[in-house]
Design an enzyme around this catalytic site. Structure first.
Site, mmCIF file in Angstrom:
data_model
loop_
_atom_site.group_PDB
_atom_site.id
_atom_site.type_symbol
_atom_site.label_atom_id
_atom_site.label_comp_id
_atom_site.label_asym_id
_atom_site.label_seq_id
_atom_site.Cartn_x
_atom_site.Cartn_y
_atom_site.Cartn_z
ATOM 1 N N ASP A 115 0.866 -1.180 0.000
ATOM 2 C CA ASP A 115 0.000 0.000 0.000
ATOM 3 C C ASP A 115 0.902 1.229 0.000
ATOM 4 O O ASP A 115 1.672 1.445 0.934
ATOM 5 C CB ASP A 115 -0.874 -0.014 1.257
ATOM 6 C CG ASP A 115 -2.130 0.824 1.099
ATOM 7 O OD1 ASP A 115 -2.121 1.767 0.299
ATOM 8 O OD2 ASP A 115 -3.114 0.527 1.798
ATOM 9 N N ASP A 117 -2.697 4.638 -2.886
ATOM 10 C CA ASP A 117 -3.647 5.388 -2.074
ATOM 11 C C ASP A 117 -3.972 6.734 -2.722
ATOM 12 O O ASP A 117 -3.066 7.435 -3.205
ATOM 13 C CB ASP A 117 -3.029 5.609 -0.687
ATOM 14 C CG ASP A 117 -3.970 6.267 0.295
ATOM 15 O OD1 ASP A 117 -4.931 5.610 0.715
ATOM 16 O OD2 ASP A 117 -3.724 7.439 0.645
ATOM 17 N N GLU A 122 -6.682 3.840 -5.782
ATOM 18 C CA GLU A 122 -7.857 4.293 -5.032
ATOM 19 C C GLU A 122 -8.347 5.580 -5.687
ATOM 20 O O GLU A 122 -7.670 6.602 -5.675
ATOM 21 C CB GLU A 122 -7.496 4.552 -3.572
ATOM 22 C CG GLU A 122 -8.703 4.982 -2.735
ATOM 23 C CD GLU A 122 -8.324 5.454 -1.348
ATOM 24 O OE1 GLU A 122 -9.193 5.357 -0.452
ATOM 25 O OE2 GLU A 122 -7.201 5.947 -1.164
ATOM 26 N N HIS A 165 -10.312 -1.077 4.988
ATOM 27 C CA HIS A 165 -9.891 -0.459 6.251
ATOM 28 C C HIS A 165 -10.536 0.894 6.506
ATOM 29 O O HIS A 165 -10.499 1.396 7.631
ATOM 30 C CB HIS A 165 -8.368 -0.299 6.263
ATOM 31 C CG HIS A 165 -7.880 0.640 5.204
ATOM 32 N ND1 HIS A 165 -7.901 0.323 3.864
ATOM 33 C CD2 HIS A 165 -7.367 1.890 5.288
ATOM 34 C CE1 HIS A 165 -7.425 1.343 3.176
ATOM 35 N NE2 HIS A 165 -7.099 2.304 4.004
ATOM 36 N N ASP A 166 -11.107 1.509 5.471
ATOM 37 C CA ASP A 166 -11.745 2.818 5.598
ATOM 38 C C ASP A 166 -13.269 2.727 5.691
ATOM 39 O O ASP A 166 -13.943 3.753 5.852
ATOM 40 C CB ASP A 166 -11.409 3.705 4.387
ATOM 41 C CG ASP A 166 -10.004 4.277 4.444
ATOM 42 O OD1 ASP A 166 -9.468 4.421 5.561
ATOM 43 O OD2 ASP A 166 -9.446 4.576 3.376
#
Length: 539
Positions: free
Chosen positions: A99, A195, A237, A310-311
């Site tokens: 990530d 990200d 993302e 995770h968000d």
């Protein structure tokens, strides 16, 4: 359709290291802990791990604020541990996807420390500085501009003030980032999850954040300088992506990314796009989004498939029923997703049906976004109770409570005090119990993962929606020259009926997977139990 790539029939498992498995009793998950669970992931059948950030970081945003891209945060282990993880995963035919955050760094990164020394420092232009500022608001609340008194200028931060944005207008930033990426590639990783990558083309003076005018040329340049020379998988993302934009990103002829995460299906439960004003799921709206993406990217580009990360809140709590139909609805969601075309992602704990958490006190929450918006919304007049309900629905800590390995103290996650409290339901929802029960959510996921590798129709078949107007049932057919598969899912806690078209009636069926007793034949009117879901091969 592009030539088949290895990741077209891969299944990705996302690990949030801080909450996965703690090996040394400090209450924080770590890389050695992950290594001890690789056999578990092999049992599940996944062949890619997306590893949330483990780089050196002050952890203001739990690792998404990187202070050294080429060092490991001490709480997660060492670079030797990272090398061991890559090697041990490879031995099990699992690739590690790192990530990577290159839109911003931590304010403790050496580049920013240097940039703050003076206006003429060589690193000053690695970040975005202005004398005059816009009213641009940070994603985490408040102004996106922070005044730096020693040099009498403002720097830009799309997120927290301790996360200054890199200046992608500066070619030196490109060189530094690409050199770092190649360093990781040489270590043998399997790819990158990038990200908020749709922000690197921003124009802050015109208040353009996502999908800025230089975004795609920069991604193409990144591709050519780094991962484009390899068979790495890359996923960006991209909160602002549409199907048309996704084709720009993921059409291999454009040489950008393998695929993107789009969030249009996620925001269906956000009123007017505001996650802190949650609204009920409208299945027709959700279906329209899923159908659109399956159809639009059928021959050009590639889909990523996910319910949570995770968000985001836990899938079974957001789209299913985490009370009386937790097991049934978790299986239903899995079946619905894993027969779609694209690369599926499983977030840690999803495969055992972990649920959202409801802490009593705001002080029990750790997420910087949640805490910032709590203060901001309370100050603007929202009541404490209203805000807590919003946090229970959509707060990021829902996904970040520790993984449930057993019913022992702290769910077998740590021998110490967990960095964040556990969900109190771990004695009944845990890996140990799931592995022992052949009818568990885990074993359902295991079957789905295997199908993706053994049923080519899932990877290359066409997609045809059925009963598109039905308010509670999502049904579709996947078909190629060899196979025809029907998938039907009831998204409600009430029995539902669906009328099948005449060409399906009378066909012999082979049951592939179901969360109730197998469907053995197709009737004109098919009646489904609450959250019933199945996939059958039509013969």
């Amino acid at each position: 359709m592009e030539l088949k790539q290895w990741w077209h029939d891969a299944v990705v498992y996302q690990i949030y290291p801080r909450s996965f498995c703690d090996s040394n009793g400090d209450g924080i998950g770590d890389i050695p802990g992950i290594i001890t669970k690789l056999d578990y992931l092999t049992e599940l059948g996944v062949n890619v791990i997306w590893l949330s950030p483990v780089y050196q970081s002050p952890m203001d945003d739990n690792g998404y604020d990187i202070s050294n891209y080429q060092a490991i945060a001490p709480e997660f282990g060492t670079m030797d541990d990272m090398d061991t993880l890559i090697a041990e995963a490879k031995r099990r035919d699992i690739r590690i996807v790192m990530d990577l955050v290159v839109n911003h760094t931590s304010d403790e990164h050496q580049w920013f420390i240097e940039a703050c020394k003076s206006k003429d420092n060589p690193y000053r232009d690695y970040y975005i500085w202005r004398d005059e500022i816009t009213d641009h608001q940070s994603t985490f609340g408040g102004s996106a501009w922070e005044f730096h008194e020693p040099t009498n200028q403002f720097y830009f931060h799309e997120f927290a003030k301790k996360q200054p944005d890199l200046n992608w207008d500066n070619p030196k930033v490109h060189e530094e980032v690409f050199d770092m990426m190649n360093w990781w590639i040489e270590k043998g990783i399997g790819g990158f999850r990038l990200d908020v990558i749709d922000l690197i083309g921003k124009d802050v003076d015109r208040k353009i954040s996502v999908n800025g005018p230089t975004l795609h040329e920069r991604l193409h340049k990144m591709n050519k300088a780094t991962f484009g020379k390899t068979d790495l998988v890359t996923v960006g993302e991209t909160w602002g992506a549409t199907p048309e934009l996704a084709k720009f990103y993921s059409n291999p002829n454009r040489e950008e990314l393998s695929m993107v995460f789009q969030f249009e299906h996620i925001t269906q439960t956000w009123q007017d796009g505001d996650k802190w004003v949650p609204c009920a799921l409208d299945l027709k709206g959700l279906k329209e989004v899923l159908i659109k993406w399956q159809t639009e990217l059928a021959r050009e580009g590639w889909n990523s498939l996910f319910w949570n990360n995770h968000d985001l809140p836990r899938a079974v709590s957001k789209f299913g029923n985490d009370k009386e139909y937790r097991v049934e609805s978790a299986k239903m969601l899995a079946t619905t997703l894993h027969f779609l075309k694209g690369t599926p992602y499983i977030y840690q704990g999803e495969e055992i049906g972990m649920t959202n958490v409801r802490f009593d006190n705001i002080d029990q929450y750790k997420d910087i976004e949640t805490l910032n918006f709590y203060k901001e919304k309370i100050a603007s007049g929202m009541s404490h109770d209203e805000m807590m309900l919003a946090i229970y629905e959509n707060g990021r800590d829902n996904a970040r409570t520790p993984m449930h390995w057993s019913d022992l103290e702290n769910a077998g996650f740590t021998a110490g005090k967990p960095w964040i409290e556990l969900n109190s339901n771990y004695p009944t929802i845990n890996v140990e119990k799931a592995l022992e029960d052949d009818n568990s959510v885990f074993h359902h996921y295991k079957k789905l993962v295997k199908f993706r590798k053994t049923l080519p129709v899932i990877t290359d078949g066409s997609f045809k929606p059925l009963a598109a107007e039905h308010e509670h049932v999502f049904a579709y057919i996947r078909e190629n020259a060899q196979d025809q598969v029907l998938v039907v899912s009831n998204f409600s806690d009430q029995p539902q009926s669906i009328e099948l078209s005449s060409d399906l009636i009378g066909k012999h069926v082979e049951s592939l997977i179901s969360n109730y007793p197998k469907v053995m034949k197709l009737e004109n009117i098919l009646t489904l139990k609450p959250y019933e879901s199945f996939a059958v091969r039509l013969i």
